[in-house]
Design a protein around this motif. Sequence first.
Motif, PDB file in Angstrom:
ATOM      1  N   GLU A   1       3.929 -16.454  29.360  1.00  0.00           N
ATOM      2  CA  GLU A   1       4.667 -15.414  30.064  1.00  0.00           C
ATOM      3  C   GLU A   1       4.733 -15.794  31.545  1.00  0.00           C
ATOM      4  OE1 GLU A   1       2.000 -14.577  27.893  1.00  0.00           O
ATOM      5  OE2 GLU A   1       3.543 -14.401  26.349  1.00  0.00           O
ATOM      6  N   SER A   2       5.720 -15.279  32.240  1.00  0.00           N
ATOM      7  CA  SER A   2       5.830 -15.582  33.672  1.00  0.00           C
ATOM      8  C   SER A   2       4.838 -14.765  34.501  1.00  0.00           C
ATOM      9  CB  SER A   2       7.257 -15.330  34.158  1.00  0.00           C
ATOM     10  OG  SER A   2       7.706 -14.029  33.809  1.00  0.00           O
ATOM     11  N   PHE A   3       4.276 -13.709  33.907  1.00  0.00           N
ATOM     12  CA  PHE A   3       3.212 -12.903  34.501  1.00  0.00           C
ATOM     13  C   PHE A   3       2.664 -12.021  33.388  1.00  0.00           C
ATOM     14  CE2 PHE A   3       7.236 -10.773  35.034  1.00  0.00           C
ATOM     15  CZ  PHE A   3       6.991  -9.465  34.659  1.00  0.00           C
ATOM     16  N   GLU A   4       1.579 -11.340  33.644  1.00  0.00           N
ATOM     17  CA  GLU A   4       0.990 -10.475  32.623  1.00  0.00           C
ATOM     18  C   GLU A   4       1.977  -9.394  32.199  1.00  0.00           C
ATOM     19  OE1 GLU A   4      -3.006  -7.705  31.930  1.00  0.00           O
ATOM     20  OE2 GLU A   4      -2.172  -7.930  33.952  1.00  0.00           O
ATOM     21  N   THR A   5       2.206  -9.270  30.901  1.00  0.00           N
ATOM     22  CA  THR A   5       3.090  -8.231  30.395  1.00  0.00           C
ATOM     23  C   THR A   5       2.531  -6.854  30.752  1.00  0.00           C
ATOM     24  OG1 THR A   5       3.829  -9.625  28.574  1.00  0.00           O
ATOM     25  CG2 THR A   5       4.126  -7.241  28.325  1.00  0.00           C
ATOM     26  N   ILE A   6       3.383  -6.029  31.350  1.00  0.00           N
ATOM     27  CA  ILE A   6       2.961  -4.715  31.826  1.00  0.00           C
ATOM     28  C   ILE A   6       3.603  -3.630  30.971  1.00  0.00           C
ATOM     29  CG2 ILE A   6       3.069  -3.088  33.760  1.00  0.00           C
ATOM     30  CD1 ILE A   6       2.994  -5.522  35.636  1.00  0.00           C
ATOM     31  N   VAL A   7       2.768  -2.719  30.485  1.00  0.00           N
ATOM     32  CA  VAL A   7       3.219  -1.508  29.794  1.00  0.00           C
ATOM     33  C   VAL A   7       2.470  -0.346  30.439  1.00  0.00           C
ATOM     34  CG1 VAL A   7       3.408  -0.279  27.615  1.00  0.00           C
ATOM     35  CG2 VAL A   7       3.552  -2.788  27.642  1.00  0.00           C
ATOM     36  N   GLN A   8       3.194   0.672  30.906  1.00  0.00           N
ATOM     37  CA  GLN A   8       2.582   1.811  31.588  1.00  0.00           C
ATOM     38  C   GLN A   8       3.175   3.103  31.030  1.00  0.00           C
ATOM     39  OE1 GLN A   8       3.918   0.391  35.488  1.00  0.00           O
ATOM     40  NE2 GLN A   8       1.773   0.252  36.114  1.00  0.00           N
ATOM     41  N   ALA A   9       2.315   3.982  30.557  1.00  0.00           N
ATOM     42  CA  ALA A   9       2.764   5.228  29.952  1.00  0.00           C
ATOM     43  C   ALA A   9       2.406   6.426  30.831  1.00  0.00           C
ATOM     44  CB  ALA A   9       2.141   5.407  28.572  1.00  0.00           C
TER      45      ALA A   9
ATOM     46  N   ALA B   1       3.373   5.565  37.586  1.00  0.00           N
ATOM     47  CA  ALA B   1       3.577   5.894  38.998  1.00  0.00           C
ATOM     48  C   ALA B   1       2.909   4.889  39.919  1.00  0.00           C
ATOM     49  CB  ALA B   1       3.052   7.298  39.297  1.00  0.00           C
ATOM     50  N   ASN B   2       2.117   3.962  39.355  1.00  0.00           N
ATOM     51  CA  ASN B   2       1.474   2.909  40.134  1.00  0.00           C
ATOM     52  C   ASN B   2       2.080   1.571  39.739  1.00  0.00           C
ATOM     53  OD1 ASN B   2      -0.121   1.002  41.367  1.00  0.00           O
ATOM     54  ND2 ASN B   2      -2.075   1.866  40.685  1.00  0.00           N
ATOM     55  N   PRO B   3       3.021   1.041  40.528  1.00  0.00           N
ATOM     56  CA  PRO B   3       3.718  -0.184  40.122  1.00  0.00           C
ATOM     57  C   PRO B   3       2.836  -1.420  40.103  1.00  0.00           C
ATOM     58  CG  PRO B   3       4.318   0.420  42.357  1.00  0.00           C
ATOM     59  CD  PRO B   3       3.503   1.562  41.812  1.00  0.00           C
ATOM     60  N   HIS B   4       1.623  -1.331  40.636  1.00  0.00           N
ATOM     61  CA  HIS B   4       0.734  -2.491  40.688  1.00  0.00           C
ATOM     62  C   HIS B   4      -0.353  -2.438  39.612  1.00  0.00           C
ATOM     63  CE1 HIS B   4       2.749  -3.345  44.423  1.00  0.00           C
ATOM     64  NE2 HIS B   4       2.357  -2.191  44.933  1.00  0.00           N
ATOM     65  N   LEU B   5      -0.278  -1.460  38.726  1.00  0.00           N
ATOM     66  CA  LEU B   5      -1.301  -1.297  37.699  1.00  0.00           C
ATOM     67  C   LEU B   5      -0.889  -2.031  36.425  1.00  0.00           C
ATOM     68  CD1 LEU B   5      -3.967   0.221  36.915  1.00  0.00           C
ATOM     69  CD2 LEU B   5      -2.487   2.034  36.010  1.00  0.00           C
ATOM     70  N   GLY B   6      -1.783  -2.881  35.908  1.00  0.00           N
ATOM     71  CA  GLY B   6      -1.520  -3.574  34.661  1.00  0.00           C
ATOM     72  C   GLY B   6      -1.757  -2.673  33.472  1.00  0.00           C
ATOM     73  N   PRO B   7      -1.561  -3.188  32.239  1.00  0.00           N
ATOM     74  CA  PRO B   7      -1.788  -2.372  31.051  1.00  0.00           C
ATOM     75  C   PRO B   7      -3.261  -2.015  30.900  1.00  0.00           C
ATOM     76  CG  PRO B   7      -1.449  -4.671  30.448  1.00  0.00           C
ATOM     77  CD  PRO B   7      -1.149  -4.557  31.917  1.00  0.00           C
ATOM     78  N   THR B   8      -3.515  -0.782  30.504  1.00  0.00           N
ATOM     79  CA  THR B   8      -4.879  -0.282  30.370  1.00  0.00           C
ATOM     80  C   THR B   8      -5.085   0.245  28.946  1.00  0.00           C
ATOM     81  OG1 THR B   8      -4.416   2.028  30.950  1.00  0.00           O
ATOM     82  CG2 THR B   8      -4.726   0.471  32.781  1.00  0.00           C
TER      83      THR B   8
ATOM     84  N   PRO C   1       3.251  12.010  23.291  1.00  0.00           N
ATOM     85  CA  PRO C   1       4.623  12.499  23.143  1.00  0.00           C
ATOM     86  C   PRO C   1       5.212  12.988  24.462  1.00  0.00           C
ATOM     87  CG  PRO C   1       3.275  13.298  21.338  1.00  0.00           C
ATOM     88  CD  PRO C   1       2.335  12.658  22.321  1.00  0.00           C
ATOM     89  N   ASN C   2       6.527  12.779  24.594  1.00  0.00           N
ATOM     90  CA  ASN C   2       7.314  13.284  25.726  1.00  0.00           C
ATOM     91  C   ASN C   2       6.901  12.679  27.053  1.00  0.00           C
ATOM     92  OD1 ASN C   2       6.670  16.085  23.828  1.00  0.00           O
ATOM     93  ND2 ASN C   2       8.750  15.261  23.922  1.00  0.00           N
ATOM     94  N   GLU C   3       6.545  11.393  27.023  1.00  0.00           N
ATOM     95  CA  GLU C   3       6.241  10.638  28.233  1.00  0.00           C
ATOM     96  C   GLU C   3       7.301   9.557  28.438  1.00  0.00           C
ATOM     97  OE1 GLU C   3       1.416  10.640  28.829  1.00  0.00           O
ATOM     98  OE2 GLU C   3       2.303   9.004  27.655  1.00  0.00           O
ATOM     99  N   LEU C   4       7.426   9.131  29.698  1.00  0.00           N
ATOM    100  CA  LEU C   4       8.192   7.928  30.000  1.00  0.00           C
ATOM    101  C   LEU C   4       7.247   6.736  29.890  1.00  0.00           C
ATOM    102  CD1 LEU C   4      10.334   9.038  33.080  1.00  0.00           C
ATOM    103  CD2 LEU C   4      10.970   9.049  30.657  1.00  0.00           C
ATOM    104  N   VAL C   5       7.755   5.630  29.355  1.00  0.00           N
ATOM    105  CA  VAL C   5       6.966   4.398  29.218  1.00  0.00           C
ATOM    106  C   VAL C   5       7.720   3.275  29.917  1.00  0.00           C
ATOM    107  CG1 VAL C   5       5.827   2.803  27.640  1.00  0.00           C
ATOM    108  CG2 VAL C   5       6.091   5.217  26.998  1.00  0.00           C
ATOM    109  N   LEU C   6       7.046   2.626  30.851  1.00  0.00           N
ATOM    110  CA  LEU C   6       7.655   1.578  31.665  1.00  0.00           C
ATOM    111  C   LEU C   6       7.191   0.206  31.180  1.00  0.00           C
ATOM    112  CD1 LEU C   6       7.970   1.683  35.547  1.00  0.00           C
ATOM    113  CD2 LEU C   6       7.410  -0.438  34.371  1.00  0.00           C
ATOM    114  N   PHE C   7       8.136  -0.699  30.997  1.00  0.00           N
ATOM    115  CA  PHE C   7       7.862  -2.081  30.619  1.00  0.00           C
ATOM    116  C   PHE C   7       8.289  -3.007  31.767  1.00  0.00           C
ATOM    117  CE2 PHE C   7       8.297   0.128  26.654  1.00  0.00           C
ATOM    118  CZ  PHE C   7       7.461  -0.512  25.750  1.00  0.00           C
TER     119      PHE C   7
END
Length: 277
Positions: free
Chosen positions: A99-107, A112-119, A125-131
């Motif tokens: 990968e070109s960097f660590e794959t990020i998934v944030q639910a 709301a923290n663009p610098h946080l990796g996957p945890t 239900p009813n959340e936004l999930v950012l990839f």
Amino acid sequence: AYDIVNSLVGSEMCIRDSHYQLLRGEFPNASFTNDVSPFIEKIRLYKTPEEIKKLQGAGAEADFAFKIGFDAIRTGVTERSIAGQIDYQLKIQKGVMHESFETIVQAGKNAANPHLGPTMNTVQPNELVLFDLGTMHDGYASDSSRTVAYGEPTAKQREIYEVDREAQQAAIEAAKPGITAEELDSVARDIITKAGYGEYFIHRLGHGIGKNVHEYPSIVQGNDLVLEEGMCFSIEPGIYIPGFAGVRIEDCGVVTKDGFETFTHTDKDLKVLPLKD
């Protein structure tokens, strides 16, 4: 000179003594400086047709990764599990080993923290999930972001998504030869600010892409660089509201004589995924 520097310079942009001697042999009448970074940055600004094909290949792999990630979402699954499934499927189905960097998934709130990796945070239900993800394809990087809704989004979630989508699309349409990096940043930033979310757009609009996932130019306030055909960079406005949600939509692409062509093509209308146990 382009071919020599392009073949000798790695991700850390340094030249060993043996490389230095080779360059001296090729250019016996030239003078040399210890810091070649500005020279290299200028050369790397413009991508050849062959390089653009590799960037397009990396973009196609990112599109595939989004499909895997969207399908992996279900109630109670962790961000790390989804990221792991993306990386695994890229390897076994596409042969992508890096990968070109660590794959990020944030639910939910994590996005709301663009610098946080996957945890180990779980999708609810009813959340936004950012990839945010990318691959290395024949030595060239991809970098792309999408945000989806898992279950029916609230009116507020839809609002911030649509504002961000409008800002990103406006910037893509404005990106063409003659506009400056600062002006392009302002196109997206002004839309987000007018909608009342300016304080939540906390990073630059974009960065260069090529052999490295972050290259020159920086599409940011204060950069008066005039964009020209062949320059490749990301367009990635974001809205990050602490304690609530985050949205980012990102495509990398190339400036053409008429505009801007993206390397990724995953749909950007808000995708509402059905709830799954």
